[in-house]
Design an enzyme around this catalytic site. Structure first.
Site, PDB file in Angstrom:
ATOM      1  N   SER A   1     -12.632  -0.232   5.737  1.00  3.28           N
ATOM      2  CA  SER A   1     -13.253   1.021   6.854  1.00  3.28           C
ATOM      3  C   SER A   1     -14.920   0.807   6.609  1.00  3.28           C
ATOM      4  O   SER A   1     -15.181   1.085   5.328  1.00  3.28           O
ATOM      5  CB  SER A   1     -12.844   2.367   6.585  1.00  3.28           C
ATOM      6  OG  SER A   1     -11.331   2.233   6.539  1.00  3.28           O
TER       7      SER A   1
ATOM      8  N   GLU B   1      -4.745  12.346  -1.487  1.00  2.00           N
ATOM      9  CA  GLU B   1      -4.395  13.165  -2.638  1.00  2.00           C
ATOM     10  C   GLU B   1      -4.496  14.626  -2.656  1.00  2.00           C
ATOM     11  O   GLU B   1      -5.378  15.219  -1.896  1.00  2.00           O
ATOM     12  CB  GLU B   1      -5.279  12.602  -3.769  1.00  2.00           C
ATOM     13  CG  GLU B   1      -5.268  11.051  -3.902  1.00  2.00           C
ATOM     14  CD  GLU B   1      -6.104  10.358  -2.988  1.00  2.00           C
ATOM     15  OE1 GLU B   1      -6.990  10.829  -2.241  1.00  2.00           O
ATOM     16  OE2 GLU B   1      -5.443   9.087  -2.486  1.00  2.00           O
TER      17      GLU B   1
ATOM     18  N   HIS C   1      -9.432  -0.511  11.915  1.00  2.00           N
ATOM     19  CA  HIS C   1      -9.313  -1.519  11.049  1.00  2.00           C
ATOM     20  C   HIS C   1      -9.262  -2.795  11.884  1.00  2.00           C
ATOM     21  O   HIS C   1      -8.487  -2.602  13.267  1.00  2.00           O
ATOM     22  CB  HIS C   1      -7.806  -1.718  10.376  1.00  2.00           C
ATOM     23  CG  HIS C   1      -8.140  -0.665   9.225  1.00  2.00           C
ATOM     24  ND1 HIS C   1      -8.155  -1.000   7.779  1.00  2.00           N
ATOM     25  CD2 HIS C   1      -8.197   0.640   9.049  1.00  2.00           C
ATOM     26  CE1 HIS C   1      -8.101   0.097   7.081  1.00  2.00           C
ATOM     27  NE2 HIS C   1      -8.053   1.036   7.772  1.00  2.00           N
TER      28      HIS C   1
ATOM     29  N   THR D   1      -2.945  -5.144   5.745  1.00  2.00           N
ATOM     30  CA  THR D   1      -1.871  -4.563   5.673  1.00  2.00           C
ATOM     31  C   THR D   1      -1.799  -3.618   4.315  1.00  2.00           C
ATOM     32  O   THR D   1      -2.061  -4.091   3.299  1.00  2.00           O
ATOM     33  CB  THR D   1      -0.520  -5.450   5.615  1.00  2.00           C
ATOM     34  OG1 THR D   1      -0.530  -6.121   6.890  1.00  2.00           O
ATOM     35  CG2 THR D   1       0.739  -4.701   5.612  1.00  2.00           C
ATOM     36  N   HIS D   2      -1.674  -2.331   4.717  1.00  2.00           N
ATOM     37  CA  HIS D   2      -1.548  -1.360   3.387  1.00  2.00           C
ATOM     38  C   HIS D   2      -0.082  -1.121   3.144  1.00  2.00           C
ATOM     39  O   HIS D   2       0.738  -1.113   3.684  1.00  2.00           O
ATOM     40  CB  HIS D   2      -2.122  -0.030   4.008  1.00  2.00           C
ATOM     41  CG  HIS D   2      -3.623  -0.134   4.115  1.00  2.00           C
ATOM     42  ND1 HIS D   2      -4.054  -0.512   5.287  1.00  2.00           N
ATOM     43  CD2 HIS D   2      -4.793   0.169   3.418  1.00  2.00           C
ATOM     44  CE1 HIS D   2      -5.435  -0.388   5.369  1.00  2.00           C
ATOM     45  NE2 HIS D   2      -5.771  -0.068   4.098  1.00  2.00           N
TER      46      HIS D   2
HETATM   47  N1  HPA Z   1      -8.397   8.894  -0.762  1.00  2.00           N
HETATM   48  C1  HPA Z   1      -7.698   8.116  -0.434  1.00  2.00           C
HETATM   49  N2  HPA Z   1      -8.124   7.287   0.296  1.00  2.00           N
HETATM   50  C2  HPA Z   1      -8.886   7.336   1.105  1.00  2.00           C
HETATM   51  C3  HPA Z   1      -9.896   8.517   0.900  1.00  2.00           C
HETATM   52  C4  HPA Z   1      -9.552   9.204  -0.015  1.00  2.00           C
HETATM   53  O1  HPA Z   1      -9.937  10.305  -0.326  1.00  2.00           O
HETATM   54  N3  HPA Z   1     -11.123   8.139   1.678  1.00  2.00           N
HETATM   55  C5  HPA Z   1     -10.817   6.988   2.450  1.00  2.00           C
HETATM   56  N4  HPA Z   1      -9.806   6.373   2.190  1.00  2.00           N
END
Ligand code: HPA
Length: 273
Positions: free
Chosen positions: A40, A194, A72, A94-95
């Site tokens: 990103s 998180e 993406h 790919t995540h």
């Molecule tokens: N946490 C996890 N992934 C992310 C965050 C985040 O704060 N910001 C962009 N990707």
């Protein structure tokens, strides 16, 4: 759509070689010396690095899939660098949170290695744990903590991860931009952001940046013998560090705002790699 990597008996390295052959065929470029995964906020770097020789939809390359997330891009590009080398730009990541397994997560990196890349540049958008990192700040990844409870390596594959994020490449990045700071990236599985307690935990564990990619890809890159450069764009303060709630839209906007500056920075770094 069927993906050959989903077949447990398949050899992921053979599929990566097939993918590299397809890329060579379709781009007319036999060897890509450098590869980049653009997360990103980083997508425009490809245009600034050089001339695009060819761009193909990821879905036409064995083992790749269409991206699951807006923001993406789903293409693979070959870019001619000013000095005659070629960069392979992977716009389709790919995540792990997509749930397709770790083989698919690292397929781009393995394909890049099979295409000849000795240097793997991994970029991402991430949350910052250090309060002075404003959204839009690029940060070099110095090391990582992998909290995904998995590995891209299968069997008794003991790979040394000392200096995983190459000190040489970080030095080179700082020769382009001396103000670049560095930090430890903590990969969570996601897709939820998180909790503030998890961010405090990450900080206690030595983390400076939280995100949902990169660490597994870096491990696969090192296993493939590549030198790794990791750069995070801080798109937001991690949960509980700032007072604002987190949103994907905000993450994308921070990426768009920072894009011209960080893309130029990355293009200048790749020129020297
Ligand atoms: N946490 C996890 N992934 C992310 C965050 C985040 O704060 N910001 C962009 N990707």
């Amino acid at each position: 759509m069927h993906n050959p990597l989903d077949d447990a008996a398949a050899d992921p390295f053979a599929i990566a070689r097939e993918a590299a052959e397809r890329i060579a065929e379709r781009t007319g470029v036999d060897r890509h010396e450098v590869a980049l995964t653009l997360g990103s906020g980083w997508a425009r770097a490809a245009e600034l690095m050089g001339e695009t020789v060819a761009e193909l939809p990821a879905t036409e390359i064995p083992g790749f899939s269409a991206p699951a997330v807006t923001g993406h891009v789903g293409t693979v590009r070959s870019v001619a660098l000013p000095d005659g080398r070629h960069a392979l730009v992977l716009g389709a990541r790919t995540h792990l949170y997509e749930g397709h397994g770790v083989r698919r997560v690292v397929h781009g990196v393995r394909t890049a290695a099979a295409a000849g890349a000795r240097v793997m540049v991994l970029t991402n958008g991430a949350g910052g744990i250090r309060a002075h990192w404003r959204p839009g700040t690029p940060v070099l990844i110095a090391d990582h903590v992998n909290l995904t409870a998995t590995s891209p390596l299968e069997g008794a594959t003991f790979v040394d991860l000392t200096d995983l994020y190459s000190a040489r490449l970080r030095e080179l990045a700082r020769s382009v931009e001396p103000t670049l700071e560095e930090g430890v990236y903590v990969q969570f599985r996601g897709p939820h952001y998180e909790t503030p307690a998890e961010v405090r935990m990450a900080r206690t564990l030595g983390g400076d940046i939280v995100g949902m990619s990169t660490a597994l890809e870096a491990i696969a890159a090192r296993h493939a013998g590549m030198e790794v450069l990791g750069v995070s764009l801080i798109t937001n303060l991690a949960a509980g560090i700032g007072s604002d709630p987190l949103s994907h839209a905000e993450v994308l906007q921070a990426g768009r705002d920072a894009e011209p500056v960080i893309s130029r920075l990355l293009a200048r770094i790749v020129e020297r790699v």
